[in-house]
Design a protein around this motif. Structure first.
Motif, short mmCIF file in Angstrom:
data_model
loop_
_atom_site.label_atom_id
_atom_site.label_comp_id
_atom_site.label_asym_id
_atom_site.label_seq_id
_atom_site.Cartn_x
_atom_site.Cartn_y
_atom_site.Cartn_z
N UNK A 190 0.81 -1.22 0.00
CA UNK A 190 0.00 0.00 0.00
C UNK A 190 0.84 1.26 0.00
N UNK A 191 2.12 1.16 0.35
CA UNK A 191 2.98 2.34 0.39
C UNK A 191 3.22 2.91 -1.00
N UNK A 192 3.04 2.09 -2.06
CA UNK A 192 3.15 2.63 -3.41
C UNK A 192 2.07 3.67 -3.67
N UNK A 193 0.87 3.41 -3.17
CA UNK A 193 -0.22 4.38 -3.29
C UNK A 193 -0.01 5.53 -2.30
N UNK A 194 0.45 5.20 -1.10
CA UNK A 194 0.62 6.22 -0.05
C UNK A 194 1.62 7.28 -0.45
N UNK A 195 2.59 6.94 -1.30
CA UNK A 195 3.61 7.90 -1.72
C UNK A 195 3.51 8.23 -3.21
N UNK A 231 0.13 11.51 -7.34
CA UNK A 231 -1.22 12.09 -7.28
C UNK A 231 -1.62 12.41 -5.85
N UNK A 232 -1.19 11.58 -4.92
CA UNK A 232 -1.52 11.86 -3.52
C UNK A 232 -0.73 13.06 -3.01
N UNK A 233 0.51 13.20 -3.47
CA UNK A 233 1.28 14.39 -3.13
C UNK A 233 0.58 15.65 -3.62
N UNK A 234 0.10 15.62 -4.88
CA UNK A 234 -0.57 16.78 -5.45
C UNK A 234 -1.87 17.11 -4.72
N UNK A 235 -2.57 16.08 -4.26
CA UNK A 235 -3.85 16.31 -3.58
C UNK A 235 -3.68 16.97 -2.22
N UNK A 236 -2.51 16.85 -1.61
CA UNK A 236 -2.28 17.45 -0.30
C UNK A 236 -1.83 18.90 -0.38
N UNK A 237 -1.32 19.31 -1.55
CA UNK A 237 -0.79 20.67 -1.69
C UNK A 237 -1.83 21.74 -1.39
N UNK A 238 -3.08 21.66 -1.92
CA UNK A 238 -4.07 22.71 -1.60
C UNK A 238 -4.34 22.85 -0.10
N UNK A 239 -4.35 21.74 0.62
CA UNK A 239 -4.60 21.79 2.06
C UNK A 239 -3.47 22.53 2.77
N UNK A 240 -2.24 22.20 2.43
CA UNK A 240 -1.09 22.84 3.06
C UNK A 240 -1.04 24.33 2.71
N UNK A 241 -1.34 24.66 1.46
CA UNK A 241 -1.36 26.07 1.05
C UNK A 241 -2.44 26.85 1.80
N UNK A 242 -3.59 26.21 2.03
CA UNK A 242 -4.66 26.87 2.77
C UNK A 242 -4.23 27.17 4.20
N UNK A 243 -3.51 26.25 4.82
CA UNK A 243 -3.02 26.48 6.19
C UNK A 243 -2.00 27.60 6.22
N UNK A 244 -1.09 27.63 5.24
CA UNK A 244 -0.10 28.71 5.18
C UNK A 244 -0.77 30.06 4.95
N UNK A 245 -1.78 30.09 4.09
CA UNK A 245 -2.51 31.34 3.85
C UNK A 245 -3.22 31.80 5.12
N UNK A 246 -3.82 30.85 5.82
CA UNK A 246 -4.51 31.19 7.06
C UNK A 246 -3.55 31.76 8.10
N UNK A 247 -2.38 31.15 8.23
CA UNK A 247 -1.38 31.64 9.18
C UNK A 247 -0.92 33.04 8.80
#
Length: 249
Positions: free
Chosen positions: A13-18, A21-37
């Motif tokens: 399952x680590x092939x999917x975990x890393x 596409x999963x990396x790209x899907x997390x970028x908007x969440x992290x950017x939203x947190x940085x913008x909020x801060x």
């Protein structure tokens, strides 16, 4: 041949975990947190000016907050390494950016995969079990986000009602709330074992000594660095106790 026999085999399952596409899907969440801060920092700075705080005091408050965040950030970073090994880099990055609590994320992921009879790190974990672990982590953390989103605006009104309009009680209530929060988190560590107890005790004494030194000699930089230094000293004390005497309970 020997290397292949000794090299650890990563779960499938680590092939999917890393995956990319999963990396790209997390970028908007992290950017939203940085913008909020960034927005919070800008708002705090502007509100401080409106309250009449000088540039020097604003810069001092900023440096104090920045330095105080170093200790907890190191703990989160250490926890992220453990989380990366179990749920992959993208999910670990996203979850600890939003919540930052390894004490919650790891048990939540374990709870998810355990519904299929697995434990984190098992080679046979299926994609469905991994997805369930991620959903457990995500849905389990929404409570904190909902309370922050819908309850924060009412906190000041609630605090004013508790003080019954007495402005002198507001700082006392705020300080009591902070002490209660710290005491809640420390209570579990004090009873966790000898190293944890030693770490809390030494860190607390170091904090008192630093504040006394800063007040008696009016040294501003010690006030700014006191929390970070005390946390680091407490961490070293806990490691020293673990190495020398181990756990007594």
């Amino acid at each position: 041949m020997v290397w292949h026999e000794l090299a650890p085999i990563a779960p499938a399952y680590m092939e999917i975990a890393n995956s990319p596409w999963l990396w790209l899907s997390t970028v908007p969440v992290v950017l939203a947190v940085l913008l909020q801060a960034t927005l919070f920092l800008r708002r705090a700075w502007n509100d401080g000016r409106e309250m009449g705080l000088s540039e020097e005091k604003l810069k001092t408050g900023f440096k104090t907050g920045l330095i105080s965040a170093i200790g907890p950030s190191v703990a989160v970073l250490a926890g992220m390494l453990a989380l990366i090994a179990t749920v992959g880099g993208p999910v670990a990055w996203m979850r600890l950016t939003v919540i930052g609590s390894v004490a919650f994320e790891l048990p939540a992921a374990e709870l998810g995969v355990s519904q299929f009879g697995y434990s984190l790190g098992d080679e046979g974990i299926t994609e469905t079990a991994y997805a369930t672990a991620v959903w457990s982590m995500t849905l389990g953390g929404t409570g904190w986000l909902l309370v922050s989103a819908f309850g924060t605006r009412h906190m000041e009104t609630f605090r004013t009602k508790i003080s019954n309009g007495n402005e002198k009680l507001l700082p006392v209530i705020s300080a009591a709330a902070m002490l209660g929060a710290f005491a809640y988190f420390l209570s579990g560590e004090v009873t966790a074992g000898t190293p944890e107890t030693g770490s809390v005790a030494v860190g607390g004494l170091a904090m008192l000594a630093l504040l006394h030194l800063a007040d008696s000699r009016d040294i501003q930089w010690i006030r700014e660095w006191s929390l970070g230094i005390a946390m680091f000293v407490g961490l070293l004390a806990g490691v020293a106790v673990q190495v020398t005497v181990g756990g007594w309970w």
